[in-house]
Design a protein around this motif. Structure first.
Motif, PDB file in Angstrom:
ATOM      1  N   ILE A  51       0.843  -1.203   0.000  1.00  0.00           N
ATOM      2  CA  ILE A  51       0.000   0.000   0.000  1.00  0.00           C
ATOM      3  C   ILE A  51       0.880   1.255   0.000  1.00  0.00           C
ATOM      4  O   ILE A  51       0.631   2.213  -0.739  1.00  0.00           O
ATOM      5  CB  ILE A  51      -0.964  -0.004   1.214  1.00  0.00           C
ATOM      6  N   GLY A  52       1.945   1.238   0.813  1.00  0.00           N
ATOM      7  CA  GLY A  52       2.885   2.371   0.859  1.00  0.00           C
ATOM      8  C   GLY A  52       3.501   2.633  -0.505  1.00  0.00           C
ATOM      9  O   GLY A  52       3.558   3.790  -0.957  1.00  0.00           O
ATOM     10  N   ALA A  53       3.904   1.578  -1.171  1.00  0.00           N
ATOM     11  CA  ALA A  53       4.519   1.727  -2.492  1.00  0.00           C
ATOM     12  C   ALA A  53       3.507   2.259  -3.505  1.00  0.00           C
ATOM     13  O   ALA A  53       3.830   3.106  -4.342  1.00  0.00           O
ATOM     14  CB  ALA A  53       5.080   0.381  -2.953  1.00  0.00           C
ATOM     15  N   LEU A  54       2.263   1.791  -3.401  1.00  0.00           N
ATOM     16  CA  LEU A  54       1.220   2.258  -4.328  1.00  0.00           C
ATOM     17  C   LEU A  54       0.948   3.746  -4.129  1.00  0.00           C
ATOM     18  O   LEU A  54       0.758   4.493  -5.079  1.00  0.00           O
ATOM     19  CB  LEU A  54      -0.074   1.458  -4.124  1.00  0.00           C
ATOM     20  N   ARG A  55       0.981   4.164  -2.870  1.00  0.00           N
ATOM     21  CA  ARG A  55       0.715   5.569  -2.566  1.00  0.00           C
ATOM     22  C   ARG A  55       1.797   6.492  -3.137  1.00  0.00           C
ATOM     23  O   ARG A  55       1.516   7.631  -3.534  1.00  0.00           O
ATOM     24  CB  ARG A  55       0.581   5.770  -1.061  1.00  0.00           C
ATOM     25  N   GLU A  56       3.032   6.008  -3.177  1.00  0.00           N
ATOM     26  CA  GLU A  56       4.122   6.820  -3.744  1.00  0.00           C
ATOM     27  C   GLU A  56       3.829   7.169  -5.199  1.00  0.00           C
ATOM     28  O   GLU A  56       4.140   8.258  -5.658  1.00  0.00           O
ATOM     29  CB  GLU A  56       5.440   6.057  -3.672  1.00  0.00           C
ATOM     30  N   LYS A  57       3.234   6.223  -5.890  1.00  0.00           N
ATOM     31  CA  LYS A  57       2.936   6.448  -7.315  1.00  0.00           C
ATOM     32  C   LYS A  57       1.617   7.174  -7.519  1.00  0.00           C
ATOM     33  O   LYS A  57       1.434   7.874  -8.506  1.00  0.00           O
ATOM     34  CB  LYS A  57       2.895   5.095  -8.064  1.00  0.00           C
ATOM     35  N   ASN A  58       0.667   6.988  -6.600  1.00  0.00           N
ATOM     36  CA  ASN A  58      -0.665   7.563  -6.786  1.00  0.00           C
ATOM     37  C   ASN A  58      -1.165   8.136  -5.450  1.00  0.00           C
ATOM     38  O   ASN A  58      -1.583   7.400  -4.572  1.00  0.00           O
ATOM     39  CB  ASN A  58      -1.607   6.475  -7.303  1.00  0.00           C
ATOM     40  N   PRO A  59      -1.134   9.470  -5.307  1.00  0.00           N
ATOM     41  CA  PRO A  59      -1.507  10.098  -4.032  1.00  0.00           C
ATOM     42  C   PRO A  59      -2.994   9.957  -3.687  1.00  0.00           C
ATOM     43  O   PRO A  59      -3.385  10.290  -2.571  1.00  0.00           O
ATOM     44  CB  PRO A  59      -1.132  11.565  -4.237  1.00  0.00           C
ATOM     45  N   ASN A  60      -3.823   9.455  -4.626  1.00  0.00           N
ATOM     46  CA  ASN A  60      -5.228   9.216  -4.294  1.00  0.00           C
ATOM     47  C   ASN A  60      -5.387   8.010  -3.388  1.00  0.00           C
ATOM     48  O   ASN A  60      -6.464   7.760  -2.848  1.00  0.00           O
ATOM     49  CB  ASN A  60      -6.047   8.953  -5.569  1.00  0.00           C
ATOM     50  N   ILE A  61      -4.308   7.251  -3.270  1.00  0.00           N
ATOM     51  CA  ILE A  61      -4.369   6.046  -2.456  1.00  0.00           C
ATOM     52  C   ILE A  61      -4.011   6.363  -1.006  1.00  0.00           C
ATOM     53  O   ILE A  61      -2.985   6.987  -0.734  1.00  0.00           O
ATOM     54  CB  ILE A  61      -3.432   4.969  -3.034  1.00  0.00           C
ATOM     55  N   LYS A  62      -4.901   5.983  -0.093  1.00  0.00           N
ATOM     56  CA  LYS A  62      -4.686   6.239   1.332  1.00  0.00           C
ATOM     57  C   LYS A  62      -4.806   4.932   2.092  1.00  0.00           C
ATOM     58  O   LYS A  62      -5.371   3.968   1.561  1.00  0.00           O
ATOM     59  CB  LYS A  62      -5.717   7.243   1.843  1.00  0.00           C
ATOM     60  N   GLY A  63      -4.316   4.906   3.300  1.00  0.00           N
ATOM     61  CA  GLY A  63      -4.385   3.643   4.034  1.00  0.00           C
ATOM     62  C   GLY A  63      -4.517   3.832   5.529  1.00  0.00           C
ATOM     63  O   GLY A  63      -4.112   4.839   6.099  1.00  0.00           O
TER      64      GLY A  63
END
Ligand code: UDP
Ligand code: MG
Length: 314
Positions: A51-63
């Motif tokens: 999830i952390g790695a995904l957020r680096e690429k896409n700031p719409n992703i939160k966790g």
């Protein structure tokens, strides 16, 4: 913000990148502003790092990450507190629900003005014996009790008007009954959409057969809490009085019979035992109601009502 996608997950590291990419593609194609709220419900694999790695690429992703496994209901409840979108869509993390359903689920909330739209896995790709049959039974019972016409209460793919999820509290294993909770909170326009169900691609199912026992008890408490939590005496009091009356009158009959004919033996008659038990049960029920009433009167939420709107006040 148009849409918040809420995704509870427990050990689903393999699915997450594919799921995030797919959701992003659907959102771009339809020009939605959105966020994805992943709730890591105590995973022991690398889900949180993914999830952390995904957020680096896409700031719409939160966790949000729980320190331990609290269950799907807790995960949903926590995410519901955090979302910002006008429409909130929940889906499972295992790629069994298709993100292609998002635009229509959104449209039904915004244009058709549904409060809640529940997915219906008309064709299921799960094991027939352990999932499909029990779930048919469950849906039938829940439909009867709640009087909500849904075929598939427990589908993970659902969309909500923001107002709904901000008004309800999901705990225990009540994620199966969110439509019922929504109805109790006054949201009656509940719709259904047939959705595509897919085979689990990675990982394993997180729910065993014990969910049917817990699920059934939750259904009982949901009905009871919804109906009587603010007025326990109306339930216990009525039954208590009824039993007490039965006991009282059969005792009265025995006493009168004894006075009229002194040979009449009280203690070996069925009426004697009926009256004894009925009076005891009656008093017990009445006391339960009374104690319940005292607790309800002092409970912090006793005057918490969901207010639809206000004018001239804040
Ligand atoms: N899940 C969760 N916490 C749990 C159990 C499950 O967050 O304690 C998530 C799981 O990762 C998945 C969704 O809830 O995203 C549905 O679970 P699963 O696919 O195992 O259920 P099934 O489809 O077999 O009914
Ligand atoms: Mg699944």
């Amino acid at each position: 913000m148009d849409i918040s996608v809420v995704i509870p997950l427990l050990n689903e590291e393999e699915s997450l990148p594919e799921l995030a990419t797919w959701i992003d593609r659907v959102m771009q194609e339809n020009h939605f502003s959105y966020e994805i709220v992943f709730v890591d419900d105590g995973s022991t694999d690398d889900s949180w790092q993914v999830i952390g790695a995904l957020r680096e690429k896409n700031p719409n992703i939160k966790g949000i990450k729980f320190q331990r496994n609290y269950g799907k209901s807790a995960a949903l409840n926590e995410a519901f507190r955090a979302t910002q979108g006008n429409v909130v869509i929940t889906m499972d993390a295992d790629l069994q629900d298709s993100p292609d359903e998002i635009p229509e689920l959104y449209r039904m909330i915004i244009e058709d003005r549904y409060d809640l739209v529940s997915g219906w896995k008309k064709v299921r790709y799960d094991n027939t014996v352990t999932k499909n049959l029990p779930s048919k039974f469950f849906n039938a019972v829940t439909r009867k009790v709640s009087k909500i016409k849904l075929n598939d209460f427990n589908c993970g793919l659902k969309s909500y008007n923001k107002k709904v999820i901000k008004s309800i509290e999901v705990y225990g294993e009540m994620h199966r009954y969110i439509p019922v909770l929504a109805k109790w909170a006054g949201f009656k326009k509940i719709g259904e959409k047939v959705v595509e169900h897919r085979k689990r691609k990675y990982g394993v199912s997180k729910f065993g057969w014990d969910r049917f026992i817990n699920g059934f008890l939750d259904l009982l408490s949901i009905t009871f809490v919804g109906k009587f939590s603010k007025r326990p005496m109306h339930f216990f009091g009525v039954w208590g009085m009824l039993f007490f009356m039965i006991g009282f009158f059969s005792a009265l009959y025995l006493i009168i019979a004894k006075i009229v004919s002194p040979d009449f033996s009280i203690s070996n008659r069925p009426g004697f035992y009926i009256s004894l038990t009925a009076v005891v049960i009656g008093v017990q029920l009445f006391m339960a109601g009374f104690i319940g009433e005292l607790i309800a009167r002092n409970a912090p939420g006793r005057n918490a009502y969901l207010i639809e709107a206000k004018t001239g006040l804040d």
